[in-house]
Design an enzyme around this catalytic site. Structure first.
Site, PDB file in Angstrom:
ATOM      1  N   LYS A  91       3.787   9.544  10.256  1.00  0.00           N
ATOM      2  CA  LYS A  91       3.301   9.905  12.009  1.00  0.00           C
ATOM      3  C   LYS A  91       3.708  11.152  12.379  1.00  0.00           C
ATOM      4  O   LYS A  91       5.096  11.265  11.952  1.00  0.00           O
ATOM      5  CB  LYS A  91       4.291   8.114  12.376  1.00  0.00           C
ATOM      6  CG  LYS A  91       3.303   7.243  12.091  1.00  0.00           C
ATOM      7  CD  LYS A  91       1.931   7.146  12.710  1.00  0.00           C
ATOM      8  CE  LYS A  91       1.260   5.670  11.524  1.00  0.00           C
ATOM      9  NZ  LYS A  91       1.528   4.772  11.489  1.00  0.00           N
ATOM     10  N   LEU A  92       4.068  11.352  13.807  1.00  0.00           N
ATOM     11  CA  LEU A  92       4.543  12.813  14.623  1.00  0.00           C
ATOM     12  C   LEU A  92       5.789  12.582  14.433  1.00  0.00           C
ATOM     13  O   LEU A  92       6.424  13.876  13.795  1.00  0.00           O
ATOM     14  CB  LEU A  92       4.293  12.507  16.131  1.00  0.00           C
ATOM     15  CG  LEU A  92       4.228  13.703  16.883  1.00  0.00           C
ATOM     16  CD1 LEU A  92       3.662  14.563  16.687  1.00  0.00           C
ATOM     17  CD2 LEU A  92       4.806  13.528  18.184  1.00  0.00           C
ATOM     18  N   LYS A 125      -8.173  -2.424  15.499  1.00  0.00           N
ATOM     19  CA  LYS A 125      -7.148  -3.329  15.719  1.00  0.00           C
ATOM     20  C   LYS A 125      -7.930  -4.326  17.134  1.00  0.00           C
ATOM     21  O   LYS A 125      -7.261  -5.449  18.095  1.00  0.00           O
ATOM     22  CB  LYS A 125      -5.846  -2.690  16.515  1.00  0.00           C
ATOM     23  CG  LYS A 125      -5.632  -2.076  15.317  1.00  0.00           C
ATOM     24  CD  LYS A 125      -4.619  -2.521  14.305  1.00  0.00           C
ATOM     25  CE  LYS A 125      -3.454  -3.430  15.222  1.00  0.00           C
ATOM     26  NZ  LYS A 125      -2.949  -4.451  14.201  1.00  0.00           N
ATOM     27  N   THR A 158      -1.410  -2.441  19.650  1.00  0.00           N
ATOM     28  CA  THR A 158      -1.876  -1.388  19.988  1.00  0.00           C
ATOM     29  C   THR A 158      -1.945  -1.419  21.257  1.00  0.00           C
ATOM     30  O   THR A 158      -3.075  -1.720  21.832  1.00  0.00           O
ATOM     31  CB  THR A 158      -1.791  -0.634  18.953  1.00  0.00           C
ATOM     32  OG1 THR A 158      -1.361   0.501  19.327  1.00  0.00           O
ATOM     33  CG2 THR A 158      -3.026  -0.699  18.188  1.00  0.00           C
ATOM     34  N   ASP A 159      -0.839  -0.417  21.769  1.00  0.00           N
ATOM     35  CA  ASP A 159      -1.276   0.511  23.002  1.00  0.00           C
ATOM     36  C   ASP A 159      -2.341   0.879  23.161  1.00  0.00           C
ATOM     37  O   ASP A 159      -3.962   1.043  24.213  1.00  0.00           O
ATOM     38  CB  ASP A 159      -0.787   0.622  24.190  1.00  0.00           C
ATOM     39  CG  ASP A 159      -0.301   1.802  23.248  1.00  0.00           C
ATOM     40  OD1 ASP A 159      -0.161   2.390  21.581  1.00  0.00           O
ATOM     41  OD2 ASP A 159       0.314   2.888  23.842  1.00  0.00           O
ATOM     42  N   GLU A 160      -3.060   1.404  21.587  1.00  0.00           N
ATOM     43  CA  GLU A 160      -4.744   2.147  21.471  1.00  0.00           C
ATOM     44  C   GLU A 160      -5.867   2.019  22.001  1.00  0.00           C
ATOM     45  O   GLU A 160      -6.175   2.659  22.040  1.00  0.00           O
ATOM     46  CB  GLU A 160      -4.625   3.250  19.720  1.00  0.00           C
ATOM     47  CG  GLU A 160      -3.217   4.109  19.933  1.00  0.00           C
ATOM     48  CD  GLU A 160      -3.175   4.343  18.585  1.00  0.00           C
ATOM     49  OE1 GLU A 160      -4.352   5.163  18.658  1.00  0.00           O
ATOM     50  OE2 GLU A 160      -1.635   5.005  17.960  1.00  0.00           O
ATOM     51  N   ASN A 184       3.324  16.071  23.226  1.00  0.00           N
ATOM     52  CA  ASN A 184       4.160  16.391  21.934  1.00  0.00           C
ATOM     53  C   ASN A 184       4.686  17.418  21.664  1.00  0.00           C
ATOM     54  O   ASN A 184       5.933  17.308  20.519  1.00  0.00           O
ATOM     55  CB  ASN A 184       2.609  15.929  20.973  1.00  0.00           C
ATOM     56  CG  ASN A 184       1.890  14.681  20.701  1.00  0.00           C
ATOM     57  OD1 ASN A 184       2.568  13.952  21.246  1.00  0.00           O
ATOM     58  ND2 ASN A 184       0.769  15.005  20.379  1.00  0.00           N
ATOM     59  N   TYR A 200      -9.752   3.247  13.826  1.00  0.00           N
ATOM     60  CA  TYR A 200      -8.492   2.665  13.692  1.00  0.00           C
ATOM     61  C   TYR A 200      -7.850   1.433  14.735  1.00  0.00           C
ATOM     62  O   TYR A 200      -8.198   0.140  15.127  1.00  0.00           O
ATOM     63  CB  TYR A 200      -7.313   2.926  14.165  1.00  0.00           C
ATOM     64  CG  TYR A 200      -5.833   2.572  14.419  1.00  0.00           C
ATOM     65  CD1 TYR A 200      -4.841   1.613  13.667  1.00  0.00           C
ATOM     66  CD2 TYR A 200      -4.831   3.093  15.322  1.00  0.00           C
ATOM     67  CE1 TYR A 200      -3.874   0.753  13.753  1.00  0.00           C
ATOM     68  CE2 TYR A 200      -3.409   2.941  15.655  1.00  0.00           C
ATOM     69  CZ  TYR A 200      -3.558   1.571  14.743  1.00  0.00           C
ATOM     70  OH  TYR A 200      -1.937   0.887  15.611  1.00  0.00           O
ATOM     71  N   ASN A 259       5.788   4.365  18.582  1.00  0.00           N
ATOM     72  CA  ASN A 259       7.249   3.195  17.997  1.00  0.00           C
ATOM     73  C   ASN A 259       8.173   4.248  17.597  1.00  0.00           C
ATOM     74  O   ASN A 259       7.028   5.183  16.118  1.00  0.00           O
ATOM     75  CB  ASN A 259       7.404   2.147  17.382  1.00  0.00           C
ATOM     76  CG  ASN A 259       6.859   1.101  17.576  1.00  0.00           C
ATOM     77  OD1 ASN A 259       7.811  -0.146  17.437  1.00  0.00           O
ATOM     78  ND2 ASN A 259       6.052   0.895  18.609  1.00  0.00           N
ATOM     79  N   THR A 312       0.828  -1.654   0.142  1.00  0.00           N
ATOM     80  CA  THR A 312       0.083  -0.271   0.029  1.00  0.00           C
ATOM     81  C   THR A 312       1.187   1.234  -0.115  1.00  0.00           C
ATOM     82  O   THR A 312       2.445   0.814   0.328  1.00  0.00           O
ATOM     83  CB  THR A 312      -0.776  -0.242   1.703  1.00  0.00           C
ATOM     84  OG1 THR A 312       0.181   0.100   2.230  1.00  0.00           O
ATOM     85  CG2 THR A 312      -2.024  -1.042   1.359  1.00  0.00           C
TER      86      THR A 312
END
Ligand code: NAD
Ligand code: TYD
Length: 339
Positions: free
Chosen positions: A189-190, A154, A124-126, A249, A150, A180, A36
């Site tokens: 990603k950030l 998961k 994931t922890d999410e 952040n 998302y 990660n 992808t």
């Protein structure tokens, strides 16, 4: 051992393949990836000639193809393949459900049919949802309280993996890792977005007040944990993986700007993400105690290694940022920056 790694052309999967080939040179590794927008074979350029490695282009939802690969005598499946970005899940939830849930089920069906010895679901922890300041970090027993599509995809996959393990005795293990960072992470990603934007003197779009907290791990520490789980993880268990590095952040943004000697005027506060989880933090005592895992890379070391990698590999991210990503960025991010 013959291992099927799915999503191996992405960020964590490619780091894992590199790690496992070096650690276990006798293993055979098959990488099944749909390529992808997030999959990039350049991530594996240094291993593609290795005799123990093979790439198969394809979708984890394609039962026939997955069966063909697994019946070659696969011992273990490590499933990294996923749509992995929360922001994208806000615009296109269906693809997330297809790959993250139905793809997982397809892999497990093949795993059962061909009697694999281990199935590892990279979760994931999410899935645990959001913490407030002062709350205890999540443990493996915390409730699943997804807030984004998302995370919901998961979490749905995790429940399905649990059901396949309980009902059909699939030898499955679930891992739930924190955020990660490291080489080869797609610059949406950030951390990679902000490193590459700062290098280009572009603004760094901070969502809301920037005081959202994530728990960060250097990707190689995550790969070592998965390798341990592949060999010693107990079937039916869930393992949290975390280095216990909680940062806002804005803290991370300032570290990146200081390292690159760029001005803080690049920071731009933009419209917040809907249902933005305030804080993630994980307890990872189980993997530490039961499997003897410990993280080895401090955040300061890891962020320097990461920024240095993006400095040295400008060609990689310039190409990535000018492809399909640019179209997506212009459609969604620029709208957010201007609101
Ligand atoms: P990524 O987006 O960089 O890579 C995903 C890979 O999966 C890509 O190579 C993509 O081509 C492939 N893929 C997507 N759909 C596919 C399909 N239908 N069939 C086959 N391949 C497909 O993601 P990542 O950051 O490397 O994350 C890998 C896994 O780790 C994901 O399952 C993610 O949920 C999980 N995870 C990520 C983090 C993180 O911080 N990045 C943290 C915890 C867990
Ligand atoms: P992200 O890297 O998307 O990972 P996740 O949402 O899975 O944790 O985001 C990490 C944090 O950074 C999250 O709080 C959202 C925030 N963020 C920004 O402020 N600006 C950005 O442009 C991005 C991509 C993320």
């Amino acid at each position: 051992m013959k291992v099927l790694v799915t999503g191996g052309a992405g960020f964590i999967g490619s780091n894992f393949i590199r790690y496992i080939i070096k650690k276990h040179p006798t293993y055979k590794i098959i990488n099944l990836d749909k390529l992808t927008y997030a999959g990039n074979l350049e991530n594996l350029a240094d291993v593609e000639q290795n005799k123990s490695y093979r790439f198969v282009k394809g979708d984890i939802c394609d039962q026939k193809l997955v069966d063909q690969v697994v019946e070659e005598g696969i011992d273990a499946i490590v499933n990294f393949a996923a749509e992995s970005h929360v922001d994208r899940s806000l615009y296109d939830p269906k693809t997330f459900m297809q790959t993250n849930v139905l793809g997982t089920q397809t892999l497990m069906e093949s795993g059962l049919k061909h009697r694999i010895k281990k199935y590892i679901q990279i979760s994931t922890d999410e899935v645990y949802g959001s913490l407030k300041e002062g709350d205890d970090p999540f443990t493996e027993k915390s409730s699943i309280l997804s807030n984004s599509p998302y995370s919901a995809s998961k979490a749905s996959a995790d429940l399905l993996v649990r059901a396949y393990q309980k009902t059909f005795d699939l030898p499955a293990v679930i891992t739930r890792c924190c955020n990660n960072y490291g080489p080869h992470q797609f610059p949406e990603k950030l951390i990679p977005l902000f490193i590459t934007n700062a290098m280009e003197d572009k603004s760094l779009p901070i969502y809301g007040d920037g005081l959202y907290i994530r728990d960060w791990i250097y990707v190689e520490d995550h790969c070592r944990a998965i390798d341990l789980i592949l060999h010693k993880g107990k079937v039916g268990e869930i393992y949290n993986i975390s280095s216990n590095v909680e940062k806002t952040n804005l803290e991370i943004t300032r570290m990146i700007l200081a390292y690159l000697k760029k001005p803080s005027s690049l920071i731009k506060h933009v419209k917040d993400r809907p249902a933005h989880d305030r804080r993630y933090a994980l307890k990872a005592e189980k993997i530490r105690k039961d499997l003897g895992w410990e993280p080895e890379v401090s955040f300061e070391q890891g962020i320097s290694l990461t920024i240095d990698w993006y400095i040295k590999n400008k060609g990689w991210w310039e190409k990535v940022k000018s492809g399909e990503y640019l179209e997506y960025y212009q459609k969604h991010y620029i709208k957010r920056e201007n609101s």
